[in-house]
Write a protein that holds these residues in place. Structure first.
Motif, PDB file in Angstrom:
ATOM      1  N   PHE A  56      49.652  49.865  41.069  1.00 20.29           N
ATOM      2  CA  PHE A  56      49.306  48.624  41.155  1.00 20.29           C
ATOM      3  C   PHE A  56      48.604  48.530  39.784  1.00 20.29           C
ATOM      4  CE2 PHE A  56      49.306  49.120  45.648  1.00 20.29           C
ATOM      5  CZ  PHE A  56      50.079  48.017  46.109  1.00 20.29           C
ATOM      6  N   PRO A  57      48.918  47.045  39.015  1.00 21.55           N
ATOM      7  CA  PRO A  57      48.207  47.054  37.587  1.00 21.55           C
ATOM      8  C   PRO A  57      46.686  46.833  37.612  1.00 21.55           C
ATOM      9  CG  PRO A  57      49.676  45.138  38.091  1.00 21.55           C
ATOM     10  CD  PRO A  57      49.891  46.156  39.111  1.00 21.55           C
ATOM     11  N   ALA A  58      46.012  46.073  38.572  1.00 22.22           N
ATOM     12  CA  ALA A  58      45.011  45.521  38.623  1.00 22.22           C
ATOM     13  C   ALA A  58      44.341  45.531  40.151  1.00 22.22           C
ATOM     14  CB  ALA A  58      44.663  44.325  38.046  1.00 22.22           C
ATOM     15  N   GLY A  59      42.861  45.608  40.072  1.00 22.45           N
ATOM     16  CA  GLY A  59      42.442  45.611  41.468  1.00 22.45           C
ATOM     17  C   GLY A  59      40.981  44.663  41.213  1.00 22.45           C
ATOM     18  N   LEU A  60      40.639  44.212  42.657  1.00 20.37           N
ATOM     19  CA  LEU A  60      39.273  43.717  42.594  1.00 20.37           C
ATOM     20  C   LEU A  60      38.471  44.225  43.669  1.00 20.37           C
ATOM     21  CD1 LEU A  60      39.999  39.735  42.441  1.00 20.37           C
ATOM     22  CD2 LEU A  60      39.020  40.985  40.573  1.00 20.37           C
ATOM     23  N   LEU A  61      37.272  44.702  43.393  1.00 15.64           N
ATOM     24  CA  LEU A  61      36.326  45.188  44.256  1.00 15.64           C
ATOM     25  C   LEU A  61      35.403  44.185  44.525  1.00 15.64           C
ATOM     26  CD1 LEU A  61      35.277  47.710  45.742  1.00 15.64           C
ATOM     27  CD2 LEU A  61      34.279  48.798  43.703  1.00 15.64           C
ATOM     28  N   ILE A  62      35.161  43.710  45.749  1.00 19.08           N
ATOM     29  CA  ILE A  62      34.498  42.593  45.907  1.00 19.08           C
ATOM     30  C   ILE A  62      33.350  42.816  47.127  1.00 19.08           C
ATOM     31  CG2 ILE A  62      34.343  40.253  46.534  1.00 19.08           C
ATOM     32  CD1 ILE A  62      36.991  40.016  45.752  1.00 19.08           C
ATOM     33  N   ASN A  63      32.014  42.963  46.608  1.00 19.27           N
ATOM     34  CA  ASN A  63      31.086  43.154  47.806  1.00 19.27           C
ATOM     35  C   ASN A  63      30.507  41.786  48.156  1.00 19.27           C
ATOM     36  OD1 ASN A  63      28.933  44.093  49.272  1.00 19.27           O
ATOM     37  ND2 ASN A  63      27.646  44.733  47.419  1.00 19.27           N
ATOM     38  N   TYR A  64      30.709  41.296  49.235  1.00 17.65           N
ATOM     39  CA  TYR A  64      30.211  40.165  49.754  1.00 17.65           C
ATOM     40  C   TYR A  64      28.748  40.097  50.246  1.00 17.65           C
ATOM     41  CZ  TYR A  64      34.465  37.533  49.900  1.00 17.65           C
ATOM     42  OH  TYR A  64      35.612  36.693  49.627  1.00 17.65           O
ATOM     43  N   ASN A  65      27.854  41.299  50.360  1.00 17.63           N
ATOM     44  CA  ASN A  65      26.561  41.270  50.746  1.00 17.63           C
ATOM     45  C   ASN A  65      25.633  40.963  49.411  1.00 17.63           C
ATOM     46  OD1 ASN A  65      24.547  41.487  52.625  1.00 17.63           O
ATOM     47  ND2 ASN A  65      24.568  43.505  52.476  1.00 17.63           N
ATOM     48  N   VAL A  66      25.858  40.226  48.781  1.00 18.99           N
ATOM     49  CA  VAL A  66      25.108  39.642  47.616  1.00 18.99           C
ATOM     50  C   VAL A  66      24.829  38.136  47.690  1.00 18.99           C
ATOM     51  CG1 VAL A  66      25.789  41.249  46.171  1.00 18.99           C
ATOM     52  CG2 VAL A  66      27.112  39.335  46.120  1.00 18.99           C
ATOM     53  N   LEU A  67      23.548  37.796  47.001  1.00 19.08           N
ATOM     54  CA  LEU A  67      23.300  36.424  46.976  1.00 19.08           C
ATOM     55  C   LEU A  67      24.484  35.581  46.158  1.00 19.08           C
ATOM     56  CD1 LEU A  67      19.465  36.730  46.875  1.00 19.08           C
ATOM     57  CD2 LEU A  67      20.652  35.959  48.767  1.00 19.08           C
ATOM     58  N   LYS A  68      24.635  35.988  44.984  1.00 17.73           N
ATOM     59  CA  LYS A  68      25.747  35.370  44.049  1.00 17.73           C
ATOM     60  C   LYS A  68      26.845  36.293  44.073  1.00 17.73           C
ATOM     61  CE  LYS A  68      24.411  33.909  40.059  1.00 17.73           C
ATOM     62  NZ  LYS A  68      23.630  33.725  39.188  1.00 17.73           N
ATOM     63  N   LEU A  69      28.069  35.760  44.550  1.00 17.25           N
ATOM     64  CA  LEU A  69      29.197  36.611  44.350  1.00 17.25           C
ATOM     65  C   LEU A  69      29.701  37.304  43.225  1.00 17.25           C
ATOM     66  CD1 LEU A  69      31.004  38.041  46.478  1.00 17.25           C
ATOM     67  CD2 LEU A  69      32.956  36.149  46.140  1.00 17.25           C
ATOM     68  N   VAL A  70      29.348  36.439  42.238  1.00 17.04           N
ATOM     69  CA  VAL A  70      29.747  37.119  40.690  1.00 17.04           C
ATOM     70  C   VAL A  70      29.055  38.364  40.510  1.00 17.04           C
ATOM     71  CG1 VAL A  70      30.318  34.879  39.822  1.00 17.04           C
ATOM     72  CG2 VAL A  70      28.146  35.628  39.664  1.00 17.04           C
ATOM     73  N   ASP A  71      27.990  38.458  41.193  1.00 20.22           N
ATOM     74  CA  ASP A  71      27.293  39.801  40.936  1.00 20.22           C
ATOM     75  C   ASP A  71      27.760  41.025  42.016  1.00 20.22           C
ATOM     76  OD1 ASP A  71      25.454  38.639  39.412  1.00 20.22           O
ATOM     77  OD2 ASP A  71      23.917  38.229  41.162  1.00 20.22           O
ATOM     78  N   GLY A  72      28.704  40.739  42.566  1.00 19.30           N
ATOM     79  CA  GLY A  72      29.333  41.828  43.476  1.00 19.30           C
ATOM     80  C   GLY A  72      30.883  41.971  43.306  1.00 19.30           C
ATOM     81  N   ILE A  73      31.253  41.678  42.284  1.00 23.40           N
ATOM     82  CA  ILE A  73      32.697  41.429  41.619  1.00 23.40           C
ATOM     83  C   ILE A  73      33.092  42.536  40.571  1.00 23.40           C
ATOM     84  CG2 ILE A  73      34.913  40.365  41.100  1.00 23.40           C
ATOM     85  CD1 ILE A  73      33.830  37.968  42.260  1.00 23.40           C
ATOM     86  N   LYS A  74      34.001  43.335  40.643  1.00 24.29           N
ATOM     87  CA  LYS A  74      34.372  44.403  39.498  1.00 24.29           C
ATOM     88  C   LYS A  74      36.015  44.443  39.534  1.00 24.29           C
ATOM     89  CE  LYS A  74      30.753  48.059  39.709  1.00 24.29           C
ATOM     90  NZ  LYS A  74      30.314  47.652  38.459  1.00 24.29           N
ATOM     91  N   ARG A  75      36.294  44.025  38.173  1.00 27.54           N
ATOM     92  CA  ARG A  75      37.761  44.149  37.871  1.00 27.54           C
ATOM     93  C   ARG A  75      37.952  45.417  37.545  1.00 27.54           C
ATOM     94  NH1 ARG A  75      37.340  38.854  35.143  1.00 27.54           N
ATOM     95  NH2 ARG A  75      38.928  37.406  36.086  1.00 27.54           N
ATOM     96  N   VAL A  76      39.106  45.952  38.041  1.00 24.32           N
ATOM     97  CA  VAL A  76      39.609  47.204  37.755  1.00 24.32           C
ATOM     98  C   VAL A  76      41.015  47.187  37.277  1.00 24.32           C
ATOM     99  CG1 VAL A  76      39.802  49.838  38.531  1.00 24.32           C
ATOM    100  CG2 VAL A  76      38.058  48.089  39.546  1.00 24.32           C
ATOM    101  N   LYS A  77      41.403  47.934  36.136  1.00 24.49           N
ATOM    102  CA  LYS A  77      42.872  48.009  35.528  1.00 24.49           C
ATOM    103  C   LYS A  77      43.117  49.333  35.849  1.00 24.49           C
ATOM    104  CE  LYS A  77      44.222  45.055  32.968  1.00 24.49           C
ATOM    105  NZ  LYS A  77      45.196  43.972  33.330  1.00 24.49           N
ATOM    106  N   ASN A  78      44.670  49.543  36.033  1.00 27.50           N
ATOM    107  CA  ASN A  78      45.220  50.926  36.220  1.00 27.50           C
ATOM    108  C   ASN A  78      45.680  51.271  34.987  1.00 27.50           C
ATOM    109  OD1 ASN A  78      46.566  53.238  36.994  1.00 27.50           O
ATOM    110  ND2 ASN A  78      48.278  52.242  38.048  1.00 27.50           N
TER     111      ASN A  78
END
Length: 123
Positions: free
Chosen positions: A101-123
């Motif tokens: 896969f070319p890309a991934g998103l690691l998303i942690n929902y246990n945060v007050l603001k979701l933007v603080d819990g998102i990591k973009r990952v490239k292959n």
């Protein structure tokens, strides 16, 4: 749709889910709700997609399951943890490599603001 615009669309829907549900629920709740939202906006999304391991010329079904795969391009790994750890990122990188896969998103929902819990990952 390129990887960046697709991940932007996914992030928008992930934020929609977080705004309506808030932090602290089970990962599976976010998974089903995000799956619903992504399909509702017309994206091709699969849930719990099997990911075999090819090793030494043999296909090994290890029962790895990808939380969500969008348009056969972006892997989404959902968490609901105190904070993301290096092992979560390493897991995502491995999923991207194994599945091609070319890309991934690691998303942690246990945060007050979701933007603080998102990591973009490239292959």
């Amino acid at each position: 749709m390129n990887d960046f615009s697709l991940t932007e669309k996914i992030i928008g829907e992930a934020i929609f889910v977080h705004r309506h549900l808030g932090p602290g629920l089970l990962e599976s709740t976010y998974q089903y709700c995000l799956f619903h939202r992504l399909r509702k906006v017309g994206l091709n999304v699969s849930m719990e997609s099997p990911l075999p391991v090819y090793f030494d010329g043999v296909k090994i079904d290890c029962a790895y399951r990808l939380d969500l795969v969008v348009e056969n391009q972006v892997v989404i790994e959902l968490k609901s943890v105190k904070r993301l750890k290096d092992i979560h990122l390493a897991q995502m990188i491995t999923y991207l490599k194994l599945g091609g896969f070319p890309a991934g998103l690691l998303i942690n929902y246990n945060v007050l603001k979701l933007v603080d819990g998102i990591k973009r990952v490239k292959n």
